[in-house]
Scaffold this active site. Structure first.
Site, PDB file in Angstrom:
ATOM      1  N   SER A 204       0.798  -1.229   0.000  1.00 27.76           N
ATOM      2  CA  SER A 204       0.000   0.000   0.000  1.00 27.76           C
ATOM      3  C   SER A 204       0.828   1.276   0.000  1.00 27.76           C
ATOM      4  O   SER A 204       0.352   2.322  -0.428  1.00 27.76           O
ATOM      5  CB  SER A 204      -0.946   0.015   1.198  1.00 27.76           C
ATOM      6  OG  SER A 204      -0.216  -0.086   2.395  1.00 27.76           O
ATOM      7  N   HIS A 232      -4.989  -3.918  -2.488  1.00 26.91           N
ATOM      8  CA  HIS A 232      -4.658  -2.987  -3.583  1.00 26.91           C
ATOM      9  C   HIS A 232      -4.447  -3.699  -4.922  1.00 26.91           C
ATOM     10  O   HIS A 232      -4.041  -3.063  -5.895  1.00 26.91           O
ATOM     11  CB  HIS A 232      -3.420  -2.171  -3.221  1.00 26.91           C
ATOM     12  CG  HIS A 232      -3.648  -1.312  -2.019  1.00 26.91           C
ATOM     13  ND1 HIS A 232      -4.225  -0.073  -2.099  1.00 26.91           N
ATOM     14  CD2 HIS A 232      -3.424  -1.559  -0.698  1.00 26.91           C
ATOM     15  CE1 HIS A 232      -4.326   0.434  -0.869  1.00 26.91           C
ATOM     16  NE2 HIS A 232      -3.850  -0.445  -0.009  1.00 26.91           N
ATOM     17  N   LYS A 263     -11.648  -0.649  -1.903  1.00 25.77           N
ATOM     18  CA  LYS A 263     -10.713   0.044  -2.793  1.00 25.77           C
ATOM     19  C   LYS A 263     -11.155  -0.167  -4.244  1.00 25.77           C
ATOM     20  O   LYS A 263     -12.055   0.518  -4.694  1.00 25.77           O
ATOM     21  CB  LYS A 263      -9.303  -0.441  -2.480  1.00 25.77           C
ATOM     22  CG  LYS A 263      -9.003  -0.256  -0.969  1.00 25.77           C
ATOM     23  CD  LYS A 263      -7.601  -0.545  -0.598  1.00 25.77           C
ATOM     24  CE  LYS A 263      -7.394  -0.670   0.900  1.00 25.77           C
ATOM     25  NZ  LYS A 263      -7.859   0.450   1.716  1.00 25.77           N
TER      26      LYS A 263
HETATM   27  C1  LIG Z   1      -3.095  -3.681   2.471  1.00 25.98           C
HETATM   28  C2  LIG Z   1      -4.327  -3.272   3.220  1.00 25.98           C
HETATM   29  N1  LIG Z   1      -5.018  -4.215   3.883  1.00 25.98           N
HETATM   30  C3  LIG Z   1      -6.116  -3.887   4.582  1.00 25.98           C
HETATM   31  C4  LIG Z   1      -6.595  -2.596   4.645  1.00 25.98           C
HETATM   32  C5  LIG Z   1      -7.812  -2.279   5.445  1.00 25.98           C
HETATM   33  O1  LIG Z   1      -8.901  -2.132   4.600  1.00 25.98           O
HETATM   34  P1  LIG Z   1     -10.181  -1.251   4.923  1.00 25.98           P
HETATM   35  O2  LIG Z   1      -9.800   0.167   4.685  1.00 25.98           O
HETATM   36  O3  LIG Z   1     -11.170  -1.756   3.959  1.00 25.98           O
HETATM   37  O4  LIG Z   1     -10.544  -1.496   6.337  1.00 25.98           O
HETATM   38  C6  LIG Z   1      -5.902  -1.595   3.950  1.00 25.98           C
HETATM   39  C7  LIG Z   1      -6.308  -0.188   3.919  1.00 25.98           C
HETATM   40  O5  LIG Z   1      -6.875   0.556   4.319  1.00 25.98           O
HETATM   41  C8  LIG Z   1      -4.729  -1.937   3.229  1.00 25.98           C
HETATM   42  O6  LIG Z   1      -4.029  -0.994   2.588  1.00 25.98           O
END
Ligand SMILES: Cc1ncc(COP(=O)(O)O)c(C=O)c1O
Length: 428
Positions: A204, A232, A263
């Site tokens: 990310s 992502h 996302k």
């Molecule tokens: C790699 C990754 N996993 C999990 C999440 C958590 O997802 P969410 O925002 O849908 O709670 C995020 C980002 O926010 C992320 O970048």
């Protein structure tokens, strides 16, 4: 307080300060951050995610139209007409909320449909869905791994994975480094009951791709399982946008596929896809699933449609990749350091916290919405401006951002020889 002498890490714990005192000291730090116009958090949007966005300027109070370069809404599905219509019809049919936790009355037919749809999309037998991607990773790992097990994590995995591993043994390996991973696997071989290697498909903060083919081979050869977080990658990589396993022709070979609905899929929530027995086990042992109200009907309705859109409208992904290639080639020829970025996330590595904060301030003033990222989110030598692209950005948006970056990069002296030579040639 001079905020430039501190970072967010300094306020996690302050000896002898109770929680109220700590919050008050933190407040004086933040007051100075705002005073310096380095506060780029919680900017308020009046119309939601899109290539441009109406934002209330934190400093002037004025409403301004900004080019939005910080969204994870890669395919602009948050506003896709089919996704909106499906969400709206679910909202009207089932109401604003599911009314209960999934096991005790909150499961709707659109929830079970979404489980089937995401499992099929990821080439797995079944899937469990959660109301957030963070909760999905964290609660799944808390349910699966205990003292007798080990989680072997890439050093850059997401915080939700780190937090989910609090009840188990944890070892980190150097980012994407297979020798480091193998050493840990070899040492862990006979010591633990479950060995689970966990990586992000696309990272990310760096936008690079995990070498999942090598990770799966290596882990399986040492009797370890693999979990990949596709937050992502979903909708972005793989021939059909199905993510990292598809990108490496590994569909069905990764033991646990995790991801978010927030996302590339344009709504909110998270999922874990795997074999049906593991998923059914999670439904009864994952506390964040059992004791939390089911996903809103609107999100569930929108998401099943979003999965269909990804398959039936590949041109969206093509547009995103055209933008990625154009933006990337231009940034590289300007001499910016992009690390190993390969996807829609661009870390423009500056390596100086102050310069990053100042560039963030100037970009905001120029109407360009980016995320300045510095210590402790990344190490100081890797501080950066993080940019993410969408399918809906036009060439005009991208050119405007490239021009601004070139101007500020030159001013801050953070671009490499390519641009310096170009500038020198113009001066002569
Ligand atoms: C790699 C990754 N996993 C999990 C999440 C958590 O997802 P969410 O925002 O849908 O709670 C995020 C980002 O926010 C992320 O970048």
């Amino acid at each position: 307080m001079d905020s430039s002498k501190y970072s967010l890490r300094d306020f996690v714990y302050i000896p002898d300060a109770d929680i109220m005192e700590r919050a008050s000291i933190f407040q004086s730090y933040m007051d100075d951050v705002k005073e310096k116009h380095h506060y780029q958090y919680r900017r308020v949007s009046l119309n939601g995610s899109g290539p441009t966005m109406e934002v209330v300027d934190t400093y002037t109070g004025e409403i301004k139209e900004m080019i939005y370069m910080a969204s994870n809404d890669y395919l602009n599905l948050t506003r896709h007409p089919r996704v909106l219509a499906a969400g709206q019809s679910a909202l009207l049919k089932y109401g604003a909320g599911a009314g209960s936790v999934p096991l005790l009355g909150g499961t709707l037919d659109i929830h079970t449909q979404l489980e089937k749809d995401i499992a099929a999309f990821k080439g797995c037998e079944d899937a469990i869905i959660y109301t957030s991607g963070f909760g999905s990773n964290c609660n799944t790992l808390l349910a699966l791994l205990g003292k007798q097990d080990i989680a072997i994590l890439d050093q850059y995995v997401h915080a939700s994975i780190v937090d989910g591993c609090q009840r188990t043994n944890v070892r980190y390996f150097r980012h994407n480094n297979m020798d480091a991973l193998e050493k840990i696997l070899a040492r862990a071989q006979d010591e633990y009951v479950t060995k689970l290697v966990i990586v992000d498909g696309v990272y990310s903060m760096d936008g690079d791709i995990a070498p999942l083919n090598k990770i799966v081979d290596l882990a399986h050869s040492y009797g370890a399982y693999v979990m990949v977080d596709e937050a992502h990658a979903t909708g972005v990589i793989g021939r059909n946008g199905k993510g990292t396993p598809e990108h490496f022709s590994l569909e069905g070979k990764v033991d646990i596929v995790a991801g978010t609905f927030s996302k590339g899929l344009g709504a909110v929530g998270g999922f874990i896809a795997s074999n049906s027995k593991l998923i059914e086990y999670l439904r009864f042992y994952s506390r964040g699933y059992m004791f939390s109200t089911a996903m809103t009907p609107q999100a569930a309705g929108s998401l099943s449609e979003a999965l269909k859109v990804i398959t039936s409208e590949p041109e969206l992904r093509q547009r995103l990749w055209n933008n990625i290639n154009y933006f990337r080639n231009n940034l590289l020829s300007l001499g910016f350091n992009l690390g190993n970025a390969e996807t829609a996330i661009f870390p423009i590595i500056i390596g100086d916290d102050w310069k990053v904060k100042e560039m963030g301030r100037r970009l905001h003033e120029m109407g360009i919405y980016v995320n300045p990222v510095f210590y402790p989110a990344v190490s100081r030598k890797l501080s950066r401006i993080r940019i993410s692209l969408m399918a809906g950005h036009t060439k005009e948006h991208l050119d405007k951002v490239l021009n601004a970056l070139e101007y500020l990069g030159r001013e801050a002296d953070v671009i490499g020889s390519a641009v310096k030579e170009k500038i020198a040639a113009t001066i002569e």
